[in-house]
Write a protein that holds these residues in place. Sequence first.
Motif, short mmCIF file in Angstrom:
data_model
loop_
_atom_site.label_atom_id
_atom_site.label_comp_id
_atom_site.label_asym_id
_atom_site.label_seq_id
_atom_site.Cartn_x
_atom_site.Cartn_y
_atom_site.Cartn_z
N VAL A 110 -8.75 32.34 -20.04
CA VAL A 110 -8.97 31.26 -21.00
C VAL A 110 -10.43 31.21 -21.43
N CYS A 111 -10.65 31.05 -22.75
CA CYS A 111 -12.01 30.78 -23.23
C CYS A 111 -11.99 29.47 -24.00
N VAL A 112 -12.87 28.54 -23.61
CA VAL A 112 -13.01 27.30 -24.38
C VAL A 112 -14.26 27.44 -25.25
N VAL A 113 -14.10 27.09 -26.53
CA VAL A 113 -15.18 27.29 -27.50
C VAL A 113 -15.60 25.95 -28.08
N ASP A 114 -16.89 25.65 -28.00
CA ASP A 114 -17.41 24.39 -28.54
C ASP A 114 -17.84 24.61 -29.99
N PHE A 115 -17.23 23.87 -30.91
CA PHE A 115 -17.59 23.98 -32.33
C PHE A 115 -18.50 22.85 -32.79
N ASP A 116 -18.88 21.98 -31.86
CA ASP A 116 -19.67 20.82 -32.25
C ASP A 116 -21.14 21.19 -32.29
N ASP A 169 -25.25 31.26 -27.81
CA ASP A 169 -24.16 30.38 -28.22
C ASP A 169 -23.33 31.00 -29.34
N LEU A 170 -22.36 30.19 -29.81
CA LEU A 170 -21.43 30.63 -30.86
C LEU A 170 -22.17 31.14 -32.10
N ILE A 171 -23.22 30.43 -32.52
CA ILE A 171 -23.94 30.85 -33.74
C ILE A 171 -24.63 32.21 -33.53
N ASN A 172 -25.24 32.40 -32.35
CA ASN A 172 -25.87 33.68 -32.05
C ASN A 172 -24.86 34.83 -32.18
N VAL A 173 -23.65 34.59 -31.66
CA VAL A 173 -22.63 35.65 -31.70
C VAL A 173 -22.11 35.83 -33.13
N ALA A 174 -21.87 34.69 -33.82
CA ALA A 174 -21.33 34.77 -35.18
C ALA A 174 -22.31 35.47 -36.13
N GLN A 175 -23.62 35.31 -35.86
CA GLN A 175 -24.60 35.95 -36.73
C GLN A 175 -25.01 37.34 -36.25
N GLY A 176 -24.44 37.75 -35.14
CA GLY A 176 -24.70 39.09 -34.65
C GLY A 176 -26.01 39.21 -33.86
N ASP A 182 -24.80 24.48 -40.79
CA ASP A 182 -24.45 25.38 -41.89
C ASP A 182 -24.69 26.85 -41.55
N ALA A 183 -25.29 27.09 -40.36
CA ALA A 183 -25.52 28.47 -39.95
C ALA A 183 -24.21 29.19 -39.64
N LEU A 184 -23.14 28.42 -39.44
CA LEU A 184 -21.84 29.04 -39.17
C LEU A 184 -21.13 29.38 -40.47
N THR A 185 -20.62 30.61 -40.58
CA THR A 185 -19.86 30.99 -41.77
C THR A 185 -18.42 31.28 -41.36
N TYR A 186 -17.52 31.19 -42.33
CA TYR A 186 -16.11 31.49 -42.07
C TYR A 186 -15.95 32.92 -41.57
N GLU A 187 -16.69 33.84 -42.20
CA GLU A 187 -16.57 35.25 -41.83
C GLU A 187 -17.03 35.46 -40.39
N GLY A 188 -18.18 34.83 -40.04
CA GLY A 188 -18.71 34.97 -38.69
C GLY A 188 -17.73 34.44 -37.65
N VAL A 189 -17.18 33.25 -37.93
CA VAL A 189 -16.26 32.63 -36.98
C VAL A 189 -14.99 33.48 -36.86
N GLY A 239 -17.57 21.56 -40.04
CA GLY A 239 -17.43 21.94 -38.63
C GLY A 239 -15.99 21.81 -38.15
N ALA A 240 -15.35 20.71 -38.53
CA ALA A 240 -13.97 20.48 -38.12
C ALA A 240 -13.04 21.48 -38.81
N LEU A 241 -13.32 21.78 -40.07
CA LEU A 241 -12.48 22.73 -40.81
C LEU A 241 -12.64 24.14 -40.24
N LEU A 242 -13.87 24.49 -39.82
CA LEU A 242 -14.11 25.80 -39.20
C LEU A 242 -13.35 25.93 -37.88
N ALA A 243 -13.36 24.84 -37.10
CA ALA A 243 -12.70 24.88 -35.79
C ALA A 243 -11.20 25.11 -35.93
N MET A 244 -10.59 24.53 -36.98
CA MET A 244 -9.13 24.65 -37.14
C MET A 244 -8.73 25.90 -37.92
#
Lengths: 271, 98
Positions: free
Chosen positions: A34-40, A59-66, A95-102, A127-132
């Motif tokens: 199991v992996c729990v991911v925080d989108f907040d 964190d998530l942004i570091n991974v999403a941005q490579g 805003d550093a999170l993008t749909y493509e990255g996620v 943020g909520a839309l990205l999480a879902m």
Amino acid sequence: MSKVIVVTSGKGGVGKTTSTASIGAALAQSGKKVCVVDFDVGLRNLDLVLGAERRVVYDLINVAQGDAKLAQALIRDKRVDSLSLLAASQTRDKDALTYEGVERVIGELRNSFDWVICDSPAGIERGALLAMRFADQAIVVTNPEVSSVRDSDRIIGLLDSKTSRAENGERIDKQLLLTRFDSGRSARGEMLSIADVLDILSIPLLGVIPESEEVLRASNLGAPVTINGSAGPAGRAYREAARKLAGDTAPVAIPDQKKTFFNRLFGRRAA
Amino acid sequence: MSLFRFLTQRPAAPVARERLQILLAHERVALGPRDLVTILRDELLATIARHIEIDPQKLSVKMERAGAYSTLEIDVEIPCDKVAGAPPSVTQAQASAA
């Protein structure tokens, strides 16, 4: 096959993070990865609830941005070996999170985990839309309270229109997790009943988590109720919700009504 | 006085339920239909399920808008053992509507 779940609610403070941690831990204890991911982003708390706040490096942004590899960012739980956490960034702009990255991160997580559980931020913003967005299934966390039910209704509408499954003409399963439920107050007609909420939101029931002292204690300690060996009603209810999520078809247990003198006297009034 | 009020107080939950039902009925209309495609998918699924057992994930409904008309594409995958005299692998039904 791996499943991606979003834990969402619209309203804040109803128990998304607690539920993500508790259900994630329960699934991991059953031997699943199991992996729990925080989108907040900016208001991360899943690390704190899981007692891993001092171990976050990437964190998530570091991974999403490579900027970091997924394996570097994943934090493995010290108590439950098969449970990992991917934290949100506390300092970066949301805003550093993008749909493509996620999408890329979720795709990578699908390859290594049986369950990916995304803890959504409150609200209906980006943020909520990205999480879902890339979820296969949703857990809608709701309190038996008018503002929470209204916001959940709104979120259900978004799940049915803004997720990638919905846009591809597929179905996204939505299940209700009713939290902070007080059966005594509900029986006395002071609180919406389970049937009321189910009737209004018309999605199937995943579980009912009773209002319980052990939940605050668990977050104080950084050990979700399903990890700290709690035998209380909330721990039991979360374990049961996790089993149901994993495919158990047993009906949802309704928390017992406390048989106090007052309840016996007034319990029938709103039956 | 407060004891009297306590004994005559109406339970609040039925009021909450009623207010929510009225409010959400309005909001669902105002915020646009609960996505027409989703409603269609759910109803199609219910209709098909009355006659044939299908996997809910194998029903795809798409609506596309192009200029003056919209097309509705319904794609249902039915396992061949569920339908007598079906083609060998998979039966597919497609419909297009102006």
